[in-house]
Motif scaffolding. Structure first.
Motif, short mmCIF file in Angstrom:
data_model
loop_
_atom_site.label_atom_id
_atom_site.label_comp_id
_atom_site.label_asym_id
_atom_site.label_seq_id
_atom_site.Cartn_x
_atom_site.Cartn_y
_atom_site.Cartn_z
N GLY A 77 6.79 -5.58 12.14
CA GLY A 77 6.82 -6.50 11.01
C GLY A 77 5.67 -7.52 11.04
N TYR A 78 5.30 -8.02 12.37
CA TYR A 78 4.19 -8.90 12.54
C TYR A 78 2.83 -8.18 12.39
CZ TYR A 78 0.59 -11.57 15.16
OH TYR A 78 -0.54 -12.02 15.51
N LEU A 79 2.54 -7.02 12.70
CA LEU A 79 1.36 -6.26 12.67
C LEU A 79 1.22 -6.10 11.05
CD1 LEU A 79 1.29 -3.74 15.36
CD2 LEU A 79 0.00 -5.98 15.13
N ALA A 80 2.16 -5.48 10.18
CA ALA A 80 2.04 -5.16 8.95
C ALA A 80 1.70 -6.37 8.17
CB ALA A 80 3.56 -4.77 8.29
N ARG A 81 2.09 -7.64 8.42
CA ARG A 81 1.54 -8.91 7.82
C ARG A 81 0.16 -9.19 8.22
NH1 ARG A 81 7.14 -9.91 8.68
NH2 ARG A 81 6.70 -11.16 10.71
N ARG A 82 -0.12 -9.14 9.76
CA ARG A 82 -1.17 -9.49 10.41
C ARG A 82 -2.46 -8.42 9.97
NH1 ARG A 82 -3.60 -13.86 12.61
NH2 ARG A 82 -5.25 -13.29 13.98
N LEU A 83 -2.19 -7.18 9.75
CA LEU A 83 -3.23 -6.46 9.54
C LEU A 83 -3.31 -5.97 7.73
CD1 LEU A 83 -2.71 -3.98 12.44
CD2 LEU A 83 -4.47 -5.95 12.35
N ASP A 84 -2.48 -6.78 7.08
CA ASP A 84 -2.34 -6.25 5.67
C ASP A 84 -2.00 -4.95 5.40
OD1 ASP A 84 -2.84 -9.15 4.67
OD2 ASP A 84 -5.12 -8.58 5.05
N GLN A 85 -0.87 -4.24 6.18
CA GLN A 85 -0.55 -3.07 6.30
C GLN A 85 1.03 -2.98 5.83
OE1 GLN A 85 -1.58 -1.28 10.04
NE2 GLN A 85 -3.67 -0.95 9.32
N VAL A 86 1.20 -3.65 4.80
CA VAL A 86 2.68 -3.70 4.17
C VAL A 86 2.45 -2.34 3.32
CG1 VAL A 86 4.19 -4.79 2.74
CG2 VAL A 86 3.01 -6.20 4.52
N THR A 87 3.63 -1.51 3.45
CA THR A 87 3.33 -0.36 2.72
C THR A 87 4.73 0.09 2.13
OG1 THR A 87 3.95 1.38 4.29
CG2 THR A 87 1.40 0.82 4.18
N ARG A 88 4.88 0.88 1.18
CA ARG A 88 6.08 1.38 0.41
C ARG A 88 6.84 2.05 1.51
NH1 ARG A 88 2.25 2.01 -3.44
NH2 ARG A 88 2.56 0.56 -5.38
N LEU A 89 6.33 2.97 2.28
CA LEU A 89 6.92 3.72 3.36
C LEU A 89 7.51 2.84 4.37
CD1 LEU A 89 7.90 6.44 4.54
CD2 LEU A 89 5.57 6.44 5.81
N GLY A 90 7.00 1.75 4.93
CA GLY A 90 7.52 0.91 5.88
C GLY A 90 8.52 -0.10 5.15
N GLY A 129 0.59 -1.30 0.04
CA GLY A 129 -0.05 -0.06 -0.12
C GLY A 129 0.85 1.20 -0.05
N SER A 130 0.07 2.55 -0.17
CA SER A 130 0.74 3.71 -0.31
C SER A 130 0.56 4.53 1.04
CB SER A 130 0.42 4.65 -1.45
OG SER A 130 -0.87 4.80 -1.38
N GLU A 131 -0.34 3.90 1.98
CA GLU A 131 -0.78 4.73 3.19
C GLU A 131 0.73 5.18 4.16
OE1 GLU A 131 -3.62 1.54 2.38
OE2 GLU A 131 -1.58 1.63 2.44
N ILE A 132 0.49 6.01 4.96
CA ILE A 132 1.69 6.71 5.62
C ILE A 132 1.17 6.33 7.22
CG2 ILE A 132 2.90 8.69 6.31
CD1 ILE A 132 2.54 9.71 3.80
N TRP A 133 -0.03 6.81 7.45
CA TRP A 133 -0.21 6.71 8.93
C TRP A 133 -0.83 5.24 9.50
CZ3 TRP A 133 2.53 9.96 11.67
CH2 TRP A 133 2.71 10.97 11.10
N THR A 134 -0.12 3.96 9.34
CA THR A 134 -0.55 2.68 9.68
C THR A 134 0.14 2.56 11.03
OG1 THR A 134 1.24 1.67 8.41
CG2 THR A 134 -0.56 2.08 7.35
N ILE A 135 -0.37 1.60 11.70
CA ILE A 135 0.48 1.27 13.02
C ILE A 135 1.54 0.76 12.77
CG2 ILE A 135 0.21 -0.17 15.13
CD1 ILE A 135 -2.80 -0.20 14.60
N PRO A 136 2.19 -0.03 11.91
CA PRO A 136 3.54 -0.69 11.66
C PRO A 136 4.40 0.75 11.32
CG PRO A 136 2.10 -2.18 10.70
CD PRO A 136 1.34 -0.87 11.03
N ASN A 137 3.76 1.56 10.50
CA ASN A 137 4.60 2.71 10.15
C ASN A 137 4.84 3.54 11.29
OD1 ASN A 137 4.76 1.75 7.56
ND2 ASN A 137 3.52 3.50 6.71
N ILE A 138 4.02 3.90 12.25
CA ILE A 138 4.17 4.66 13.55
C ILE A 138 4.95 4.03 14.47
CG2 ILE A 138 2.92 5.46 15.49
CD1 ILE A 138 0.65 5.91 13.96
N LEU A 139 5.22 2.60 14.23
CA LEU A 139 6.14 1.98 15.16
C LEU A 139 7.61 2.22 14.54
CD1 LEU A 139 4.34 -1.39 16.03
CD2 LEU A 139 5.03 0.61 17.67
N SER A 140 7.69 2.05 13.21
CA SER A 140 8.97 2.31 12.49
C SER A 140 9.63 3.93 12.76
CB SER A 140 8.69 2.12 11.07
OG SER A 140 8.32 0.60 10.78
N MET A 141 8.42 4.64 12.61
CA MET A 141 8.81 6.06 12.92
C MET A 141 9.27 6.13 14.36
SD MET A 141 5.61 8.22 11.02
CE MET A 141 5.55 7.73 9.32
#
Length: 207
Positions: free
Chosen positions: A58-71, A10-22
């Protein structure tokens, strides 16, 4: 729906995995400050927290289908920044030689140059090679083991040689992976040229 985009990037920015990465990126300067101050116990605690967020996002990105380009950009960037911070902090105190800092940083500058070459030929970044992942893991693991001996001198007799062995092996693999990327870059940018030459030969034979 999440099921409809399973496996998609995806192209989302404010996902839970991305916030954790930030959050992990925001802890890099905190980590560096404590290393420079010689507070290795707190530095290790910060690194453990960062590592846990790495596993969790990483777990949440896969579990929630929130793998993004930013992540996909933030994760390796955070790993490299923690490696650089550990190297710079320890080298600034004379605990690791500056040459190993140069070796590690030079390899990433080398990869940056390869990226520019690929971009000039109309290609994006090459896929991450498994050897590169192993090398990054070795550095990410070896440097904290060295720090462990500084934080708890009682284990230094074991942790120092083990940490240095892993770190030096990681540096070697880091450059080995870099050479593989260079070979692959040459192969990729030659593909259009080879295709054009083959087309020219065919036209020449036809004429």
């Amino acid at each position: 729906m999440a099921g409809d985009r399973a496996g998609a990037v995806g192209s989302e920015i404010w996902t839970i995995p991305n916030i954790l990465s930030m959050l992990r990126l925001a802890l890099v300067p905190v980590f560096l400050v404590f290393i420079v101050q010689g507070d290795y116990i707190v530095s290790l605690i910060v690194l453990i927290v960062a590592s846990l967020t790495d596993l969790l996002d990483g777990y949440l990105a896969r579990r929630l289908d929130q793998v993004t380009r930013l992540g996909q950009l933030l994760d390796p960037a955070a790993d490299r920044l923690y490696i650089f911070a550990a190297l710079l902090g320890l080298a600034a105190q004379g605990l690791v030689p500056w040459w190993i800092v140069v070796v590690i940083v030079a390899r990433d500058i080398f990869l940056l140059a390869l990226g520019v070459v690929l971009a000039n030929h109309g290609y994006g970044p090459l896929p991450v090679h498994q050897l590169g992942k192993v090398a990054t893991f070795a550095l990410f693991f070896g440097l904290p083991v060295i720090m462990l001996g500084l934080a708890f001198p009682v284990v230094a007799v074991v942790s120092q040689p083990v940490g240095w062995a892993i770190t030096l092996w990681g540096a070697f693999l880091y450059w080995w992976a870099g050479i593989i990327y260079a070979i692959e870059t040459v192969r990729v940018i030659r593909i259009p040229r080879v295709a054009d030459e083959s087309r020219s030969d065919t036209l020449g034979q036809g004429g």
